[in-house]
Scaffold this motif. Structure first.
Motif, PDB file in Angstrom:
ATOM      1  N   GLU A 237       0.683  -1.008  -0.092  1.00 36.54           N
ATOM      2  CA  GLU A 237       0.055  -0.003  -0.340  1.00 36.54           C
ATOM      3  C   GLU A 237       0.921   1.362   0.008  1.00 36.54           C
ATOM      4  OE1 GLU A 237      -0.444   2.091   3.043  1.00 36.54           O
ATOM      5  OE2 GLU A 237       0.833   0.942   4.402  1.00 36.54           O
ATOM      6  N   GLN A 238       2.177   1.241   0.166  1.00 29.70           N
ATOM      7  CA  GLN A 238       2.993   2.027  -0.136  1.00 29.70           C
ATOM      8  C   GLN A 238       3.591   2.533  -1.275  1.00 29.70           C
ATOM      9  OE1 GLN A 238       3.647   4.631   2.377  1.00 29.70           O
ATOM     10  NE2 GLN A 238       2.203   3.382   3.823  1.00 29.70           N
ATOM     11  N   GLY A 239       3.315   1.409  -2.209  1.00 35.30           N
ATOM     12  CA  GLY A 239       3.949   1.571  -3.726  1.00 35.30           C
ATOM     13  C   GLY A 239       5.068   0.940  -3.651  1.00 35.30           C
ATOM     14  N   ARG A 240       5.525   0.102  -2.745  1.00 36.94           N
ATOM     15  CA  ARG A 240       6.893  -0.807  -2.924  1.00 36.94           C
ATOM     16  C   ARG A 240       6.632  -2.146  -3.269  1.00 36.94           C
ATOM     17  NH1 ARG A 240       8.607   0.515   3.261  1.00 36.94           N
ATOM     18  NH2 ARG A 240       6.231  -0.581   3.423  1.00 36.94           N
ATOM     19  N   ILE A 241       7.580  -2.390  -4.316  1.00 39.14           N
ATOM     20  CA  ILE A 241       7.621  -3.825  -4.748  1.00 39.14           C
ATOM     21  C   ILE A 241       8.027  -4.893  -3.961  1.00 39.14           C
ATOM     22  CG2 ILE A 241       8.332  -5.281  -6.807  1.00 39.14           C
ATOM     23  CD1 ILE A 241       8.582  -2.888  -8.616  1.00 39.14           C
ATOM     24  N   CYS A 242       7.421  -5.805  -3.448  1.00 41.30           N
ATOM     25  CA  CYS A 242       7.724  -6.794  -2.452  1.00 41.30           C
ATOM     26  C   CYS A 242       8.931  -7.562  -2.622  1.00 41.30           C
ATOM     27  CB  CYS A 242       6.760  -7.788  -2.206  1.00 41.30           C
ATOM     28  SG  CYS A 242       5.221  -6.932  -1.804  1.00 41.30           S
ATOM     29  N   GLY A 243      10.234  -7.788  -1.862  1.00 39.81           N
ATOM     30  CA  GLY A 243      11.200  -8.277  -2.253  1.00 39.81           C
ATOM     31  C   GLY A 243      12.407  -7.596  -2.971  1.00 39.81           C
ATOM     32  N   ILE A 244      11.805  -6.364  -3.775  1.00 42.56           N
ATOM     33  CA  ILE A 244      12.852  -5.706  -4.438  1.00 42.56           C
ATOM     34  C   ILE A 244      13.343  -4.151  -3.904  1.00 42.56           C
ATOM     35  CG2 ILE A 244      12.940  -4.717  -6.789  1.00 42.56           C
ATOM     36  CD1 ILE A 244      12.976  -7.888  -6.828  1.00 42.56           C
TER      37      ILE A 244
ATOM     38  N   SER B  47      13.584  -0.984  -1.277  1.00 41.26           N
ATOM     39  CA  SER B  47      14.187  -0.911   0.158  1.00 41.26           C
ATOM     40  C   SER B  47      12.948  -0.970   1.189  1.00 41.26           C
ATOM     41  CB  SER B  47      15.122   0.367   0.180  1.00 41.26           C
ATOM     42  OG  SER B  47      14.113   1.546   0.018  1.00 41.26           O
ATOM     43  N   GLY B  48      13.262  -1.522   2.186  1.00 42.30           N
ATOM     44  CA  GLY B  48      12.152  -1.680   3.304  1.00 42.30           C
ATOM     45  C   GLY B  48      11.470  -2.728   3.385  1.00 42.30           C
ATOM     46  N   VAL B  49      11.350  -3.690   2.160  1.00 41.27           N
ATOM     47  CA  VAL B  49      10.582  -4.734   1.966  1.00 41.27           C
ATOM     48  C   VAL B  49      11.415  -5.858   1.189  1.00 41.27           C
ATOM     49  CG1 VAL B  49       8.249  -3.823   2.095  1.00 41.27           C
ATOM     50  CG2 VAL B  49       9.431  -3.889  -0.271  1.00 41.27           C
ATOM     51  N   LYS B  50      12.714  -5.666   1.100  1.00 45.38           N
ATOM     52  CA  LYS B  50      13.542  -6.623   0.506  1.00 45.38           C
ATOM     53  C   LYS B  50      13.560  -8.023   0.956  1.00 45.38           C
ATOM     54  CE  LYS B  50      17.057  -3.619  -1.547  1.00 45.38           C
ATOM     55  NZ  LYS B  50      18.611  -3.334  -1.844  1.00 45.38           N
ATOM     56  N   GLY B  51      13.400  -8.355   2.088  1.00 46.64           N
ATOM     57  CA  GLY B  51      13.403  -9.509   2.756  1.00 46.64           C
ATOM     58  C   GLY B  51      11.629 -10.155   2.740  1.00 46.64           C
ATOM     59  N   ALA B  52      10.878  -9.238   2.437  1.00 47.39           N
ATOM     60  CA  ALA B  52       9.460  -9.578   2.294  1.00 47.39           C
ATOM     61  C   ALA B  52       8.730  -9.808   0.871  1.00 47.39           C
ATOM     62  CB  ALA B  52       8.566  -8.659   2.985  1.00 47.39           C
TER      63      ALA B  52
ATOM     64  N   VAL C 167       5.050  -9.647   3.421  1.00 48.60           N
ATOM     65  CA  VAL C 167       5.419 -10.573   4.402  1.00 48.60           C
ATOM     66  C   VAL C 167       6.323 -11.350   3.983  1.00 48.60           C
ATOM     67  CG1 VAL C 167       3.202 -10.281   5.597  1.00 48.60           C
ATOM     68  CG2 VAL C 167       3.282 -11.938   3.895  1.00 48.60           C
ATOM     69  N   ASN C 168       7.058 -11.962   5.038  1.00 48.04           N
ATOM     70  CA  ASN C 168       8.082 -12.863   4.687  1.00 48.04           C
ATOM     71  C   ASN C 168       7.360 -14.319   4.292  1.00 48.04           C
ATOM     72  OD1 ASN C 168      10.021 -11.158   5.105  1.00 48.04           O
ATOM     73  ND2 ASN C 168      10.023 -11.554   7.520  1.00 48.04           N
ATOM     74  N   LYS C 169       6.295 -14.705   5.019  1.00 49.76           N
ATOM     75  CA  LYS C 169       5.564 -16.028   4.646  1.00 49.76           C
ATOM     76  C   LYS C 169       4.261 -15.833   4.866  1.00 49.76           C
ATOM     77  CE  LYS C 169       5.634 -20.587   6.693  1.00 49.76           C
ATOM     78  NZ  LYS C 169       6.161 -21.664   7.796  1.00 49.76           N
TER      79      LYS C 169
END
Length: 751
Positions: free
Chosen positions: A159-166, A168-173, A188-190
């Motif tokens: 919802e912040q416009g960030r691509i999951c896993g790509i 910054s801030g969501v690279k691990g999810a 999310v991670n899982k």
């Protein structure tokens, strides 16, 4: 006539055996044309030897080429003998030697054509171009595999416009899960593996940690400490048991939507809540109905529909059934139009004689005009039937023969579609893999939009000019290969039908004929298929580019551009249909004579042009029977399925409409697959019949045609011989009169 005998006996005319004029060109294939055995019109009685002293003038030899001067007496040897009624004294004389087909068309399976010549590879350059296209596509795909990352396209956007896993801030999810009824999600991670909505207290702030919440959920609101209202207002979501699919957490049990809404939010009739509840409930019931009778759907959609189509094909092998269907339908159209016109005329007369007159004059005149139109159409239809009656009879015979051929080679109905599907899937999977990696090479931007109260986050990708050109090239390669695979199936069908027609002993025709056809097409004619398919691929690429331009025009809202693009798109569609039709007939010519694509397409075009009445009748009758067959297969299959489900399994499903629709769609696919082979077979047998007619035009009793086709050939062959003799006799009288007028009067003076 005595002088003519001396001329013929003293000359050595050109032989008309296998060595001369091996295959019919555009002329011999025409309806009522001279045939493959007729000599060229530019040679006289001694065109292959020294000039005859009795010709009156010297003539050019056959080796003088196409540009040689035309002799003063342009009579071929064959027409010379028939014109002067010369008896066939010597059966081995070159005058009497006609072009003959081999005794068995099985020699064709060894690489020979109907005229006895060995086959050779055709259009090899086009095949090399297709291989080069595949190599170039593979090179682009490997380069994309090295530099691309499909996660940019596949992974979701939070919802912040960030691509999951790509980003910054969501690279691990890297996995996306729904975090709000409004459609927003978080990374999310899982994926969640438990259902906790029933265990969370509605007003305990400690349970908020068990929810899936957006960033800054409920910040500054009165319900920030109440889990129930955080979910209700779309800031958080309960955890549901999900499965990971392409880094998206998908619900395993759709009934949870119904349970949540019916238990917690039954007091709210707002748009979003009621909309989700209704759609989720309907979706749950629909999928549950389909899964409950999935085996029956497959059974009726594939097996039962194929059995019905085969039964219909078996019925068509009975001549009386095919005649009853075709002629009954033809005369039904005439009687229906005539009855409608008569009824309209009766109504107009009745309306005019009413007292007082209720209908207006315009209405009465309209009904009367409709009656006149109906009478005119009835008269036109009657004339058309009388004119095409022989062609319709030929079409019925070809349909019956096609049905018999498919009964001899039943595996052809399944083998051709299977080969096409397997080939297309084998190419599409790596092509799609390459395209996904190539698409990830662009610059990705995330955007947000709202529709009907729901938030949608999506990605927009920008490409450079070089990347766009590579994408268009990949699309062209896909079109070319797809058309090539379709052409391969058509050619296999045509080759099998040629083998069936030109084999006298039909017991030799079986399912192994498909293997022989595949061997010949693969060995000799793949280049021809590549040539024909590239033409269709170019047109399809132009149509795809026009669609792209049309979307761009709609984005800019230019009305004139939209209208022009629509017109051009319609024209290109017509061109594509014409090219496909010519290609199919060209492939048939290649199967019969082993010629290249250009020669085959040229011969096919003029074959259709010279036999318009036959082609129109055969095409119309075939399409009509195919439509009847498709409708019968779909209606009987879906109706039988509905009856069985409603009678024996009514308690298993909630609604039978959608499962019945799915069965109808599958039955339509099977019927289209079946009758596609049937239509190609009928078209092939038509061209085989015309070739057979030309090869045995002087003695039709030796032709390969059987049953109704043989009767048609014998009847019309004798009629053509009589018409040709009558025409030659009239021509002889005219020429004799012309010679008398041109003979100079000799004076009686000496010296």
């Amino acid at each position: 006539q005595d002088r003519s005998k001396e001329l013929v006996a003293g000359c050595k005319p050109a032989g008309r055996g296998i060595e001369a004029s091996q295959r019919p060109g555009p002329g011999p294939m025409g309806e009522g044309s001279g045939g493959a055995s007729s000599a060229p019109s530019s040679s006289c009685c001694c065109c292959c030897c020294h000039p005859c002293s009795g010709c009156g003038s010297s003539t050019t030899t056959a080796s003088s080429g196409a540009g040689a001067a035309t002799p003063s007496t342009p009579h071929s040897v064959g027409s010379f003998r028939s014109m002067y009624n010369l008896p066939p004294d010597d059966p081995n004389h070159p005058i009497n030697v006609k072009q003959q087909a081999p005794e068995e068309f099985a020699s064709f399976l060894d690489g020979r054509q109907p005229d006895g010549k060995h086959r050779h590879c055709t259009d090899c350059l086009c095949l090399l171009l297709l291989l080069a296209c595949w190599i170039a596509m593979t090179t682009l795909g490997i380069d994309a595999l090295v530099r691309g990352d499909p996660a940019l396209l596949i992974n979701g956007v939070d919802e912040q416009g960030r691509i999951c896993g790509i980003d910054s801030g969501v690279k691990g999810a890297s996995q996306w899960v729904l975090a709000s009824w409004s459609g927003a999600g978080i990374c999310v991670n899982k994926c969640p593996t438990v259902n906790n909505w029933n265990d969370i207290s509605s007003f305990d702030p400690a349970d908020i940690d068990e929810l899936l919440c957006r960033e800054n959920a409920g910040n500054g609101t009165w319900y920030a400490d109440y889990p129930f209202y955080l979910v209700y207002y779309g800031d958080c979501m309960y955890q549901f048991k999900t499965s990971n699919f392409l880094n998206y957490c998908i619900l395993e049990d759709l009934n949870l939507f119904s349970d949540v809404f019916s238990t917690l939010y039954d007091f709210d009739d707002s748009f979003s809540v009621s909309y989700i509840y209704e759609r989720a409930n309907n979706l749950t019931k629909t999928f549950s109905d389909i899964f409950a009778v999935f085996l029956f759907i497959c059974l009726f959609g594939f097996v039962v529909s194929f059995v019905i189509a085969t039964a219909y094909n078996t019925l068509l092998t009975i001549p009386c059934v095919a005649k009853l269907v075709v002629w009954g339908s033809v005369w039904s159209v005439f009687l229906f139009s005539l009855a409608s016109a008569g009824y309209a005329h009766f109504l107009a007369k009745k309306f005019r004689e009413e007292v007082p007159q209720v209908r207006g004059d315009n209405e009465i005149e309209t009904v009367q005009v409709l009656a006149y139109i109906g009478f005119g159409f009835s008269l036109f239809w009657l004339c058309l039937i009388l004119y095409l009656r022989d062609r319709i009879r030929l079409a019925v015979g070809l349909v019956v023969e096609t049905a018999r051929a498919l009964n001899k080679i039943p595996a052809l109905i399944i083998a051709v579609p299977i080969m096409q599907v397997v080939g297309l899937v084998a190419f599409t999977l790596p092509w799609l893999f390459f395209v996904i990696y190539m698409a990830s090479l662009g610059d990705v931007e995330t955007k947000k939009s709202k529709a009907a109260g729901f938030e949608v986050n999506y990605k927009e990708i920008n490409y450079s000019t070089q990347q766009s050109r590579a994408a268009w090239f990949m699309l062209f390669g896909y079109f070319w290969t797809a058309e090539f695979i379709e052409a391969f199936g058509q050619t296999i069908t045509a080759m099998c039908m040629c083998c069936y027609y030109f084999t006298r002993d039909k017991s030799r025709i079986n399912n192994l004929t498909i293997c022989h056809a595949v061997r010949i097409v693969t060995r000799y004619h793949l280049g021809t298929l590549a040539f024909g398919s590239i033409l269709v691929a170019i047109v399809r690429l132009i149509r795809a580019y026009l669609r792209y331009m049309e979307k761009y025009a709609m984005r800019n809202r230019t009305c004139i551009q939209k209208i022009l693009l629509k017109c051009i798109h319609c024209c290109m569609w017509c061109i594509e249909r014409c090219i496909k039709y010519i290609n199919a007939n060209a492939y048939i010519q290649t199967c019969i004579w082993g010629t290249s694509f250009c020669a085959s397409a040229f011969n096919a075009f003029w074959l259709i042009f010279r036999n318009l009445a036959r082609v129109a009748a055969v095409t119309g009758v075939t399409h009509f029977l195919v439509i009847i067959g498709k409708v019968m297969v779909v209606v009987l299959t879906s109706g039988w399925f509905y009856y069985v489900m409603d009678t024996y399994y009514a308690d298993t499903v909630n609604n039978l409409v959608l499962p019945t629709v799915v069965v109808a769609v599958l039955a339509t696919f099977v019927a289209s697959m079946f009758f596609e082979v049937f239509g190609m077979g009928t078209t092939t047998l038509l061209q085989c019949f015309i070739a057979d007619e030309e090869m045995f035009k002087d003695h039709p009793e030796g032709a390969f045609a059987e049953n109704a086709l043989q009767d048609y050939l014998l009847a019309h062959g004798k009629a053509k011989v009589k018409r040709a003799a009558k025409k030659q006799k009239a021509s002889l009288v005219i020429r004799q009169e012309g010679r008398r007028k041109e003979t100079p009067r000799h004076s009686n003076r000496k010296g």
